[in-house]
Each structure stands twice: as C-alpha cells, then as structure tokens.
Design an enzyme around this catalytic site. Structure first.
Site, PDB file in Angstrom:
ATOM      1  N   HIS A  31       0.835  -1.201   0.000  1.00 30.84           N
ATOM      2  CA  HIS A  31       0.000   0.000   0.000  1.00 30.84           C
ATOM      3  C   HIS A  31       0.869   1.249   0.000  1.00 30.84           C
ATOM      4  CE1 HIS A  31      -3.270  -2.734   1.187  1.00 30.84           C
ATOM      5  NE2 HIS A  31      -4.089  -1.787   0.746  1.00 30.84           N
ATOM      6  N   LYS A  88      -0.492   4.861   4.624  1.00 30.09           N
ATOM      7  CA  LYS A  88      -1.341   3.897   5.355  1.00 30.09           C
ATOM      8  C   LYS A  88      -0.801   3.693   6.764  1.00 30.09           C
ATOM      9  CE  LYS A  88      -3.704  -0.512   4.929  1.00 30.09           C
ATOM     10  NZ  LYS A  88      -4.965   0.108   5.379  1.00 30.09           N
TER      11      LYS A  88
HETATM   12  N1  LIG Z   1     -12.698  -1.010   2.965  1.00 36.13           N
HETATM   13  C1  LIG Z   1     -12.099  -0.526   1.869  1.00 36.13           C
HETATM   14  O1  LIG Z   1     -12.429  -0.898   0.737  1.00 36.13           O
HETATM   15  C2  LIG Z   1     -11.031   0.521   2.035  1.00 36.13           C
HETATM   16  C3  LIG Z   1     -10.396   1.095   0.942  1.00 36.13           C
HETATM   17  C4  LIG Z   1      -9.474   2.126   1.152  1.00 36.13           C
HETATM   18  C5  LIG Z   1      -9.209   2.562   2.454  1.00 36.13           C
HETATM   19  N2  LIG Z   1      -9.830   1.960   3.495  1.00 36.13           N
HETATM   20  C6  LIG Z   1      -9.650   2.414   4.883  1.00 36.13           C
HETATM   21  O2  LIG Z   1     -10.374   3.625   5.051  1.00 36.13           O
HETATM   22  C7  LIG Z   1      -9.760   4.414   6.069  1.00 36.13           C
HETATM   23  C8  LIG Z   1      -9.458   5.812   5.540  1.00 36.13           C
HETATM   24  O3  LIG Z   1      -8.491   5.733   4.500  1.00 36.13           O
HETATM   25  P1  LIG Z   1      -8.003   7.036   3.712  1.00 36.13           P
HETATM   26  O4  LIG Z   1      -6.867   6.587   2.871  1.00 36.13           O
HETATM   27  O5  LIG Z   1      -9.170   7.720   3.075  1.00 36.13           O
HETATM   28  O6  LIG Z   1      -7.464   7.934   4.945  1.00 36.13           O
HETATM   29  P2  LIG Z   1      -7.423   9.507   5.076  1.00 36.13           P
HETATM   30  O7  LIG Z   1      -7.081  10.149   3.754  1.00 36.13           O
HETATM   31  O8  LIG Z   1      -6.569   9.814   6.270  1.00 36.13           O
HETATM   32  O9  LIG Z   1      -8.972   9.904   5.396  1.00 36.13           O
HETATM   33  C9  LIG Z   1      -9.576   9.808   6.647  1.00 36.13           C
HETATM   34  C10 LIG Z   1     -10.319  11.103   6.873  1.00 36.13           C
HETATM   35  O10 LIG Z   1     -11.084  11.018   8.078  1.00 36.13           O
HETATM   36  C11 LIG Z   1     -10.894  12.227   8.784  1.00 36.13           C
HETATM   37  N3  LIG Z   1     -11.228  12.099  10.180  1.00 36.13           N
HETATM   38  C12 LIG Z   1     -10.440  11.716  11.239  1.00 36.13           C
HETATM   39  N4  LIG Z   1     -11.134  11.778  12.399  1.00 36.13           N
HETATM   40  C13 LIG Z   1     -12.376  12.196  12.086  1.00 36.13           C
HETATM   41  C14 LIG Z   1     -13.544  12.483  12.858  1.00 36.13           C
HETATM   42  N5  LIG Z   1     -13.558  12.311  14.202  1.00 36.13           N
HETATM   43  N6  LIG Z   1     -14.651  12.925  12.223  1.00 36.13           N
HETATM   44  C15 LIG Z   1     -14.656  13.096  10.879  1.00 36.13           C
HETATM   45  N7  LIG Z   1     -13.564  12.865  10.080  1.00 36.13           N
HETATM   46  C16 LIG Z   1     -12.445  12.420  10.680  1.00 36.13           C
HETATM   47  C17 LIG Z   1      -9.426  12.542   8.550  1.00 36.13           C
HETATM   48  O11 LIG Z   1      -9.128  13.883   8.900  1.00 36.13           O
HETATM   49  P3  LIG Z   1      -7.609  14.304   9.283  1.00 36.13           P
HETATM   50  O12 LIG Z   1      -6.749  13.934   8.099  1.00 36.13           O
HETATM   51  O13 LIG Z   1      -7.699  15.766   9.486  1.00 36.13           O
HETATM   52  O14 LIG Z   1      -7.267  13.532  10.528  1.00 36.13           O
HETATM   53  C18 LIG Z   1      -9.337  12.287   7.040  1.00 36.13           C
HETATM   54  O15 LIG Z   1      -9.780  13.380   6.274  1.00 36.13           O
HETATM   55  C19 LIG Z   1      -8.507   3.624   6.509  1.00 36.13           C
HETATM   56  O16 LIG Z   1      -8.823   2.859   7.644  1.00 36.13           O
HETATM   57  C20 LIG Z   1      -8.243   2.722   5.312  1.00 36.13           C
HETATM   58  O17 LIG Z   1      -7.526   1.546   5.656  1.00 36.13           O
HETATM   59  C21 LIG Z   1     -10.719   0.956   3.321  1.00 36.13           C
END
Ligand SMILES: NC(=O)c1ccc[n+]([C@@H]2O[C@H](COP(=O)([O-])OP(=O)(O)OC[C@H]3O[C@@H](n4cnc5c(N)ncnc54)[C@H](OP(=O)(O)O)[C@@H]3O)[C@@H](O)[C@H]2O)c1
Length: 266
Positions: free
Chosen positions: A154, A158
């Site tokens: 990844h 991550k």
């Molecule tokens: N299941 C699937 O198919 C799949 C696919 C891809 C990713 N994922 C998972 O999805 C998650 C997010 O991935 P990502 O790459 O999108 O991460 P990311 O870019 O860090 O996005 C997460 C977002 O959530 C925000 N956030 C944090 N605390 C919050 C709160 N209390 N209320 C509202 N928003 C909040 C973060 O803000 P800040 O940056 O300001 O903290 C950020 O904007 C990870 O766990 C990843 O492993 C799953």
C-alpha cells in the site's frame, strides 16, 4: 438515498463524494471532518472536485442524523465506533470501510448493529470479495501441506498493518481450512524464527509510493506454487462498492453484514 460522508476531505472521502454524485437515486446531504480540520466550512463537492454541491463540511455529525438515511464512513476506528452509536440511535444504514479495529471496537460495532444496518468490510471491491470466495475454496482443496503467505503493498500514508484486506483474505483461508485465523497467523518474522510451523498463515506488508492496494496470496507446495493476485488501480472501486452497499442495505432490518452478503458471493 440521502447520505452523509464521514472524513469527507480524506482520500476515500473525496472518492465517495464522486461515487455518490455519479449514482442515480443518491445524494450527498452531509459531510463531516474532525474538529480543527482546515476543510471545515468548505463545500464538499468543491473539495472532491465535482463542483459546488451546497453542502458545507461540518465537524458536528449529530444534526445530520435527523434527516439522513445512511452514512459512508472511511475514517479511523475511534470515529467509526462513535458514528456507529449515532447510526444505532437513528436506526439508519452505516457503511464502514475503516480498517484497524481492535477486538473491543468490533464488540461495540456488533452492539450497534442491533439497531443500525451496518455493512462493514476491509475491502469494498467486487474483485477482492470474489478473491476471498476463491481462496476459501482453494484452502479447502489444498491442505496444510501447502504453506499460505499473504503479501500486500500500500501507499506510504497507510497507518495500519497488515491491511484490512489481507486480514479479510486470511479469514477466508482460515474458514476454508476450518481453523481460527488468530491461532494460525504469523504477522512478523525477525531474527532466528525457527522453521515455519505447518498450517501457519503468514503475512508480509510493504509500504511505499501511491499504491492504492495490491494483494497476492501464495499457496506454496512441495514442487508447485499457486499465486492469486488482486491489484486496485484506483480508489473508485472501493467507493462504488460502498455506494452499492448503502443502496443494498436501505430498507433492510438491523444487522452486521459484509460485502460478500451485498454481492451475493458465498
Ligand atoms: N474497505 C475498503 O475498501 C477501504 C479502501 C481504502 C481505504 N480503506 C480504509 O479507510 C480508512 C481511511 O483511508 P483514507 O486513505 O481515506 O485515509 P485519510 O485520507 O486519512 O482519510 C480519513 C479522513 O477522516 C478524517 N477524520 C479523522 N477523524 C475524524 C472524525 N472524528 N470525524 C470526521 N472525520 C475524521 C481525517 O481527517 P484528518 O486527516 O484531518 O485527521 C481524514 O480526512 C482507513 O482505515 C483505510 O484503511 C478501506
């Protein structure tokens, strides 16, 4: 379907907004970011690059839960557990793509699913869920003389390892062999480890660059090796899967469902 996006300015949050806008019968009616985020007050559509939507990003999810039908949530374990409690109170659909939950978090999500309709999966893509079904079959056919190793790569941002997808694939293999993954998984190797135990399910994690997600499962036998690989070329496959899950869950009773339930792959 009126949907709110948790973590709307995140990598997946933006992809989710684009996917909802591309889908008939769905609209983004709320967008949430954490307190102190530099995106608060900005228009969710403009942040996601789909033009003005008239939905300002807010830090307080509570007022949204009186009028939304579902929430799409790819954030952090703590945020998803707190959001699940709100979804349970409002008795709505909660699609959770977040990974890295502790066993205690999992218990809280199960409790929330008594009232909310939760679809949770470490990977929302069609390809990976089909791969999980194929692996279950392969693991049943190839006994423990075939050593199983799960390799994932990844992007460098991550924060959890092994990936939620690698664990999902590991669970499918364990199910195929009628064993518990927690009793067989080997997550790290360093130093003098001794020989590989028969029946172990090994994990290896690589991090770097902008890789959206790659998983290879190797069945290594005596004189032959089978490898199955999934490559995610972008995040849109996960976002489209999440929207499909929300529409599938709409009108269903409470419960904790997986993407394999949504896709009908058993
Ligand atoms: N299941 C699937 O198919 C799949 C696919 C891809 C990713 N994922 C998972 O999805 C998650 C997010 O991935 P990502 O790459 O999108 O991460 P990311 O870019 O860090 O996005 C997460 C977002 O959530 C925000 N956030 C944090 N605390 C919050 C709160 N209390 N209320 C509202 N928003 C909040 C973060 O803000 P800040 O940056 O300001 O903290 C950020 O904007 C990870 O766990 C990843 O492993 C799953």
């Amino acid at each position: 379907m009126r949907l709110a996006i948790m973590g709307a300015a995140g990598r997946m949050g933006r992809a989710l907004i684009r996917a909802v806008q591309e889908t008939d019968d769905c609209e983004v009616t709320g967008a949430v970011e954490r307190t102190g985020s530099s995106f608060l007050g900005k228009d969710a559509g403009e942040v996601a690059g789909v033009g003005h939507l008239g939905v300002a990003i807010d830090s307080d999810p509570l007022p949204l839960f009186t009028h939304i039908e579902g929430v799409l949530d790819f954030t952090t374990p703590a945020t998803s557990v707190a959001t699940a409690a709100l979804s349970a109170q409002a008795r709505i659909v909660h699609v959770i793509g977040t990974t890295g939950f502790s066993p205690d978090d999992e218990r809280k999500l199960e409790a929330a699913a008594r009232h909310a309709t939760i679809v949770k999966s470490g990977n929302m893509s069609l390809g990976v869920n089909l791969l999980a079904a194929l692996l279950e079959q392969a693991a049943r056919a190839l006994d423990e003389r075939f050593d199983v190793e799960i390799l994932e790569m990844h992007h460098k941002h991550k924060v959890d390892a092994p990936s939620g997808t690698a664990l999902l694939l590991g669970e499918a293999i364990a199910a195929g062999r009628s064993v518990a993954l927690k009793d067989r998984s080997v997550r790290t190797r360093d130093g003098h480890t001794g020989e590989r135990p028969q029946g172990a399910i090994g994990f290896a994690s690589l991090r770097g660059g902008s890789v959206a997600g790659e998983h290879t499962v190797i069945f290594a036998g005596n004189g032959e090796r089978l490898e199955l690989t999934h490559r995610a070329e972008n995040r849109d496959i996960f976002a489209r899967g999440a929207v499909t899950a929300a529409l599938w869950a709409r009108g269903r009773g409470p419960g904790l469902f997986s993407m394999r339930d949504v896709l009908g792959i058993r």
